[in-house]
Design a protein around this motif. Structure first.
Motif, PDB file in Angstrom:
ATOM      1  N   SER A   1      -7.797  -3.619  -1.536  1.00 22.28           N
ATOM      2  CA  SER A   1      -8.199  -4.490  -0.614  1.00 22.28           C
ATOM      3  C   SER A   1      -9.161  -5.654  -1.008  1.00 22.28           C
ATOM      4  N   ARG A   2     -10.043  -5.283  -1.893  1.00 19.67           N
ATOM      5  CA  ARG A   2     -10.943  -6.268  -2.438  1.00 19.67           C
ATOM      6  C   ARG A   2     -10.698  -7.217  -3.380  1.00 19.67           C
TER       7      ARG A   2
ATOM      8  N   ASN B   1      -2.620  -4.701  -1.266  1.00 25.54           N
ATOM      9  CA  ASN B   1      -2.524  -3.807  -0.012  1.00 25.54           C
ATOM     10  C   ASN B   1      -2.076  -2.686  -0.491  1.00 25.54           C
TER      11      ASN B   1
ATOM     12  N   ALA C   1       1.020   0.648  -4.214  1.00 21.90           N
ATOM     13  CA  ALA C   1       0.457  -0.575  -3.741  1.00 21.90           C
ATOM     14  C   ALA C   1       0.962  -1.984  -4.396  1.00 21.90           C
TER      15      ALA C   1
ATOM     16  N   ARG D   1      -8.176   2.429  -1.925  1.00 27.17           N
ATOM     17  CA  ARG D   1      -7.820   1.603  -0.781  1.00 27.17           C
ATOM     18  C   ARG D   1      -8.896   0.453  -0.808  1.00 27.17           C
ATOM     19  N   THR D   2     -10.219   0.609  -0.840  1.00 23.88           N
ATOM     20  CA  THR D   2     -11.209  -0.521  -1.123  1.00 23.88           C
ATOM     21  C   THR D   2     -10.963  -1.264  -2.252  1.00 23.88           C
TER      22      THR D   2
END
Length: 247
Positions: A117-118, A122, A88, A113-114
């Motif tokens: 992204s939060r 990425n 990432a 992923r959550t």
């Protein structure tokens, strides 16, 4: 070899994980079970298991818990865990490698992923980050084992490649294939290590400003809280001044 480097930011702050003892025990137990399943259930005959047991002892994990995790693998009672690595890009242009052990791939990738992204990052494709890291062996000792000079000499004699020391402790780096041999050699002079594992060492580091550092540490804390996430490695470097401001 360099004996006095202040290279302590390749893995997230140890103190943050130490406070999450129950979660830490769960992760350690999972690693012990997987290591025992992949080889013999005897630490003396299974280098990965030996490293996992040493790491558990360093975190004061009860002996009964350690043995129970080994027995689960020996009896075939354990769940089937899969090792998955995620790569990432985090705040401030930082690269992250996230190592997981999971019994549900879909759950893990969704959670990872959550979290990313939060918190200003990425999720990257496989290989998008790893090319900037070297796969190495990492053996860790507390500062109380001795000063940097003593550890440097012991590591040199044991066949290590590099040593990085700070007030937090000593990290001894080895070639990947030499990890367990060097760890065994060091036990004669320094005793059992806090940990001995395969690690991702960044080829270069990124200096992270205060705002990005705060978001980055929040991201890593969220990942650390996930039961499936074993270790988060990064190429970030945060100054003492910024660390003090962040507390």
């Amino acid at each position: 070899m360099a004996g006095h480097s202040k290279y302590k930011n390749i893995m997230h702050r140890k103190g943050a994980q130490d406070k999450k003892r129950s979660g830490m025990f769960s992760k350690l137990s999972r690693e012990i079970t997987v290591a025992a399943k992949m080889g013999l259930p005897d630490p003396d005959m299974n280098p990965r298991l030996r490293a996992a047991v040493n790491a558990a002892k360093a975190q004061s994990m009860p002996k009964d818990n350690i043995q129970r995790s080994i027995d689960k693998a020996a009896k075939g009672d354990e769940e089937n865990y899969e090792e998955i690595r995620y790569e990432a890009f985090g705040p401030g242009g930082v690269s992250l490698i996230i190592e997981t052990l999971t019994d549900n791939r879909n759950r893990t990738v969704t959670n990872v992923r959550t979290a990313i992204s939060r918190n200003g990052g990425n999720l990257g494709a496989p290989g998008s980050v790893a090319h900037g890291f070297d796969r190495k062996g990492l053996i860790s000792y507390p500062a109380s084992v001795g000063d940097a000079e003593k550890v440097f000499e012991a590591a040199l004699d044991a066949g290590a490649e590099d040593v990085t020391s700070s007030e937090d402790g000593h990290d001894i780096w080895t070639a990947m294939e030499d990890l367990h041999e060097v760890a065994r050699n060091l036990e004669d002079s320094l005793g059992e290590p806090e940990g001995a594992k395969l690690a991702w060492r960044p080829q270069t580091t990124v200096d992270v400003a205060e705002g990005d550092a705060e978001t980055l540490f929040k991201l890593i804390d969220v990942l650390d809280d996930d039961d499936d996430v074993q270790t988060v490695w990064g190429n970030y470097e945060v100054s003492d001044e910024v660390m003090e401001k962040l507390g």
